[in-house]
Every structure is written in C-alpha cells, then in structure tokens.
Design an enzyme around this catalytic site. Structure first.
Site, mmCIF file in Angstrom:
data_model
loop_
_atom_site.group_PDB
_atom_site.id
_atom_site.type_symbol
_atom_site.label_atom_id
_atom_site.label_comp_id
_atom_site.label_asym_id
_atom_site.label_seq_id
_atom_site.Cartn_x
_atom_site.Cartn_y
_atom_site.Cartn_z
ATOM 1 N N ALA A 54 -18.150 48.629 -48.206
ATOM 2 C CA ALA A 54 -19.504 48.130 -48.457
ATOM 3 C C ALA A 54 -20.542 48.819 -47.571
ATOM 4 O O ALA A 54 -21.659 49.101 -48.022
ATOM 5 C CB ALA A 54 -19.539 46.619 -48.219
ATOM 6 N N TYR B 119 -13.897 25.621 -36.068
ATOM 7 C CA TYR B 119 -15.185 26.174 -36.496
ATOM 8 C C TYR B 119 -15.971 26.758 -35.321
ATOM 9 O O TYR B 119 -16.671 27.765 -35.473
ATOM 10 C CB TYR B 119 -16.011 25.138 -37.277
ATOM 11 C CG TYR B 119 -15.570 25.108 -38.720
ATOM 12 C CD1 TYR B 119 -16.012 26.082 -39.615
ATOM 13 C CD2 TYR B 119 -14.667 24.168 -39.178
ATOM 14 C CE1 TYR B 119 -15.578 26.105 -40.931
ATOM 15 C CE2 TYR B 119 -14.224 24.171 -40.495
ATOM 16 C CZ TYR B 119 -14.689 25.143 -41.364
ATOM 17 O OH TYR B 119 -14.239 25.176 -42.653
ATOM 18 N N HIS C 215 -21.814 28.901 -49.604
ATOM 19 C CA HIS C 215 -20.708 28.227 -48.913
ATOM 20 C C HIS C 215 -21.137 27.703 -47.542
ATOM 21 O O HIS C 215 -20.299 27.325 -46.739
ATOM 22 C CB HIS C 215 -19.506 29.165 -48.777
ATOM 23 C CG HIS C 215 -18.836 29.442 -50.089
ATOM 24 N ND1 HIS C 215 -17.896 30.437 -50.273
ATOM 25 C CD2 HIS C 215 -18.968 28.847 -51.297
ATOM 26 C CE1 HIS C 215 -17.502 30.435 -51.535
ATOM 27 N NE2 HIS C 215 -18.142 29.497 -52.187
ATOM 28 N N CYS D 293 -29.833 10.570 -36.975
ATOM 29 C CA CYS D 293 -29.291 9.206 -36.800
ATOM 30 C C CYS D 293 -28.387 9.075 -35.573
ATOM 31 O O CYS D 293 -27.966 7.972 -35.227
ATOM 32 C CB CYS D 293 -28.519 8.775 -38.059
ATOM 33 S SG CYS D 293 -26.925 9.600 -38.241
ATOM 34 N N THR E 269 -15.845 40.854 -52.517
ATOM 35 C CA THR E 269 -15.251 39.536 -52.779
ATOM 36 C C THR E 269 -14.043 39.673 -53.689
ATOM 37 O O THR E 269 -13.987 40.549 -54.543
ATOM 38 C CB THR E 269 -16.293 38.546 -53.356
ATOM 39 O OG1 THR E 269 -15.636 37.307 -53.616
ATOM 40 C CG2 THR E 269 -16.955 39.050 -54.614
ATOM 41 N N SER E 270 -13.075 38.762 -53.475
ATOM 42 C CA SER E 270 -11.816 38.853 -54.228
ATOM 43 C C SER E 270 -11.835 37.983 -55.481
ATOM 44 O O SER E 270 -10.818 37.852 -56.152
ATOM 45 C CB SER E 270 -10.647 38.424 -53.326
ATOM 46 O OG SER E 270 -10.795 37.062 -52.970
ATOM 47 N N GLN F 157 -21.467 34.316 -50.146
ATOM 48 C CA GLN F 157 -20.415 33.342 -49.852
ATOM 49 C C GLN F 157 -20.154 33.289 -48.356
ATOM 50 O O GLN F 157 -19.406 32.447 -47.884
ATOM 51 C CB GLN F 157 -19.110 33.754 -50.542
ATOM 52 C CG GLN F 157 -19.199 33.799 -52.043
ATOM 53 C CD GLN F 157 -17.966 34.468 -52.627
ATOM 54 O OE1 GLN F 157 -16.929 33.840 -52.798
ATOM 55 N NE2 GLN F 157 -18.067 35.739 -52.941
ATOM 56 N N ASN G 224 -16.040 47.339 -53.855
ATOM 57 C CA ASN G 224 -14.899 46.737 -53.168
ATOM 58 C C ASN G 224 -13.950 47.875 -52.804
ATOM 59 O O ASN G 224 -13.900 48.879 -53.507
ATOM 60 C CB ASN G 224 -14.191 45.724 -54.096
ATOM 61 C CG ASN G 224 -13.314 44.741 -53.343
ATOM 62 O OD1 ASN G 224 -12.469 45.128 -52.551
ATOM 63 N ND2 ASN G 224 -13.523 43.450 -53.599
ATOM 64 N N CYS H 84 -26.618 10.906 -43.709
ATOM 65 C CA CYS H 84 -27.815 10.051 -43.556
ATOM 66 C C CYS H 84 -29.038 10.729 -44.161
ATOM 67 O O CYS H 84 -30.028 10.078 -44.445
ATOM 68 C CB CYS H 84 -28.053 9.696 -42.091
ATOM 69 S SG CYS H 84 -28.943 10.962 -41.150
HETATM 70 P P1 OAD Z 1 -11.565 37.330 -49.489
HETATM 71 O O1 OAD Z 1 -10.925 37.441 -48.140
HETATM 72 O O2 OAD Z 1 -10.873 36.502 -50.512
HETATM 73 O O3 OAD Z 1 -11.763 38.768 -50.120
HETATM 74 C C1 OAD Z 1 -12.367 39.813 -49.392
HETATM 75 C C2 OAD Z 1 -12.598 40.962 -50.353
HETATM 76 O O4 OAD Z 1 -13.288 41.990 -49.647
HETATM 77 C C3 OAD Z 1 -11.312 41.589 -50.894
HETATM 78 O O5 OAD Z 1 -11.443 41.793 -52.293
HETATM 79 C C4 OAD Z 1 -11.226 42.936 -50.156
HETATM 80 O O6 OAD Z 1 -10.619 43.953 -50.953
HETATM 81 C C5 OAD Z 1 -12.682 43.241 -49.931
HETATM 82 N N1 OAD Z 1 -12.970 44.098 -48.779
HETATM 83 C C6 OAD Z 1 -12.362 44.108 -47.546
HETATM 84 N N2 OAD Z 1 -12.955 44.989 -46.735
HETATM 85 C C7 OAD Z 1 -13.971 45.550 -47.450
HETATM 86 C C8 OAD Z 1 -14.968 46.529 -47.151
HETATM 87 N N3 OAD Z 1 -15.046 47.118 -45.946
HETATM 88 N N4 OAD Z 1 -15.863 46.871 -48.125
HETATM 89 C C9 OAD Z 1 -15.796 46.286 -49.356
HETATM 90 N N5 OAD Z 1 -14.870 45.360 -49.700
HETATM 91 C C10 OAD Z 1 -13.976 44.993 -48.750
HETATM 92 O O7 OAD Z 1 -13.076 36.824 -49.235
HETATM 93 P P2 OAD Z 1 -14.109 36.221 -50.278
HETATM 94 O O8 OAD Z 1 -13.918 36.752 -51.645
HETATM 95 O O9 OAD Z 1 -15.464 36.343 -49.663
HETATM 96 O O10 OAD Z 1 -14.911 30.010 -48.992
HETATM 97 O O11 OAD Z 1 -13.678 34.710 -50.245
HETATM 98 C C11 OAD Z 1 -14.447 33.802 -50.975
HETATM 99 C C12 OAD Z 1 -14.386 32.447 -50.345
HETATM 100 O O12 OAD Z 1 -13.035 32.040 -50.225
HETATM 101 C C13 OAD Z 1 -14.929 32.391 -48.928
HETATM 102 O O13 OAD Z 1 -16.348 32.260 -48.871
HETATM 103 C C14 OAD Z 1 -14.255 31.162 -48.397
HETATM 104 C C15 OAD Z 1 -12.859 31.347 -48.974
HETATM 105 O O14 OAD Z 1 -12.184 30.166 -49.281
HETATM 106 C C16 OAD Z 1 -15.088 28.904 -48.282
HETATM 107 O O15 OAD Z 1 -14.755 28.796 -47.130
HETATM 108 C C17 OAD Z 1 -15.766 27.799 -49.032
#
Ligand code: OAD
Length: 237
Positions: A222, A58, A104, A139, A179-180, A87, A204, A116
């Site tokens: 985006a 991290y 998230h 704590c 987001t995917s 997210q 997307n 705590c």
């Molecule tokens: P993903 O990596 O699953 O998906 C990223 C999305 O962004 C995909 O659909 C790509 O096509 C799209 N993408 C990539 N570049 C882009 C751009 N320049 N403009 C627009 N779209 C673009 O990421 P998330 O959907 O955010 O959770 O993942 C969701 C969660 O899954 C994360 O927050 C994380 C992970 O497990 C935790 O850690 C709790």
C-alpha cells in the site's frame, strides 16, 4: 464536478507502519495468548466478564499504535479529495490529517460502557490508574474502548453504517486497500459500488475476494501503490 472517490482501507495499509494485521502470520487473531484466544477478548461478553483484562489488552494495542507513525499511504490519502472509510482503529489516518469514517472505531477513544450517551471521548494521554481514569466523563461509570466487537452490530451514530453505504452507492471510483474481505460492512461497501458501476481498484500484496470483483487489481504494498495512484488523480487534466 469531480467524480466522487471513495477509499476503503484495512490493516494492510498500516502494516508498513509496524502495526500487526489481524490475520497475517504475526496478526492479532493469529498469535494466541496463553489464557484466551485473542478473538475472544474482542467481544462484549468478555468485557462483561473481565473488563480489566480486556482493557489491558486494548491499552497494549493502543501503545503499539501510538508508537507507530503514518506511512506514505496514509500521507498520500490525506492529500486526495475523497471520502475515506477505514476499518483500522489505529488512528493513523487521523494523525496523517484525514477525517476518516472509522467503521470499527478508534483505539485512542472510549465511551460509556453503560451507554449513558452516544458521546465518544479521547482517552487520557497517560494512564496510571486505569480503574480510576477509564471512566465515562459524563456519568462517572466505567468506560469501554470505542471499538466494534465481534458480538456487536454496526450502527450509524458510532460506526457510520448508513453513511458508508450511501457513499459506496454513489462512488464513481472505489479504492480498496489492505483488507482481506472478512468483515460484513466492507463487503456491503464493495458490492454496492460494483452494482453502481464504479471502477473498483483493489490494492493488496495478496489475492483476496475483493480482487475477484475489482476492475483493476494492484498487487503491491500500500505504501508504494497508494502514493502512485494518488499522484495520478492529482495530476491536472
Ligand atoms: P486482515 O489482517 O484480515 O487482512 C490484512 C490484509 O492486508 C491482507 O489481505 C494482507 O494481504 C494485506 N496486506 C498486508 N500487508 C500489506 C501491505 N503492506 N500492503 C497492502 N496490503 C497488505 O485485516 P483487515 O482486513 O483490515 O475488525 O481486517 C478487517 C477487520 O477484521 C479488522 O478491522 C478487525 C478484524 O476483526 C474489528 O476488530 C472489528
């Protein structure tokens, strides 16, 4: 009264700031490390077994996020009167001037590993001695990253579960970007907005399941599409 606009962002919105997505070719969940699959590190079980390995991962990701700068999408959203749900743990919306509901968590923050209290603390700027400095300020016990792990559940005080559901159910327009559609609460948010009759705009670069239920689909980066949409919303009637 203005129609409530809700925006839900994912890793694609920060891709143009140079932060890897999760499921893309160079994504955090795609590029495996030698010892562990990265997805296994994002669990409470792994933190219990090997807290300092998890912290090291991290802290590496935090350094990547801190080197990155908000892009045109983050900056445009900071000008849009909206409720922003993200997210992304990278803090870029916050640094662009928005106050997002970070469902998230936020990689620049930590909290008590022993629960705590419910407080969330900014991490020290420079960390030279993690075992001494990554402590709960209340704590003194071990701190943990303020992120939601795979074996944990959404809640309201830390991850805005009810708030995001309520905002989605009241939205007139929902903009979903980068987001995917692989996580649970975002699915609920989009489903609630669709049921409420909201206009759903999916931004997307690739097709994804949210595109199937969206009213309008924009297949563009985006950092191009969001400023254009925001400019349209900010135009006087
Ligand atoms: P993903 O990596 O699953 O998906 C990223 C999305 O962004 C995909 O659909 C790509 O096509 C799209 N993408 C990539 N570049 C882009 C751009 N320049 N403009 C627009 N779209 C673009 O990421 P998330 O959907 O955010 O959770 O993942 C969701 C969660 O899954 C994360 O927050 C994380 C992970 O497990 C935790 O850690 C709790």
């Amino acid at each position: 009264m203005d129609a409530p606009i809700v925006v839900l962002t994912g890793a694609g919105v920060s891709a143009e700031s140079g932060i890897p997505t999760f499921r893309g070719k160079e994504g955090y969940w795609t590029v495996g490390s030698r010892e562990y699959h990265p997805q296994e590190l994002a669990t409470h079980a792994a933190f219990t077994r090997m807290p300092w390995d998890v912290w090291a991962w991290y802290l590496h990701r935090r350094a990547v996020c801190r080197r990155a700068e908000p892009n045109a999408a983050h900056k445009a959203l900071a000008r849009l009167p909206c409720d922003l749900i993200t997210q992304n743990v990278d803090g870029l919306h916050r640094r662009a001037g928005s106050r997002p509901y970070a469902i998230h968590g936020d990689i620049d923050h930590m909290r008590c590993a022993n629960d705590c209290c419910l407080d969330i603390f900014a991490m020290p700027e420079e960390i030279t001695d993690p075992k001494a400095e990554l402590r709960c300020p209340r704590c003194g016990g071990m701190a943990r990253p303020h992120v939601l792990w795979f074996d944990e559940s959404y809640d309201e005080p830390r991850f805005f579960l009810e708030t995001s559901r309520r905002l989605a159910a009241q939205a007139r327009t929902l903009i979903v970007a980068g987001t995917s559609a692989q996580t649970n609460l975002p699915w609920q948010i989009v489903t609630l907005a669709v049921r409420a009759g909201a206009t759903v705009i999916d931004i997307n670069i690739e097709d994804n399941p949210f595109g199937d239920v969206a009213t309008r689909v924009i297949r563009a980066p985006a950092a191009e599409a969001i400023p254009a949409i925001v400019a349209g919303h900010l135009q006087p009637d």
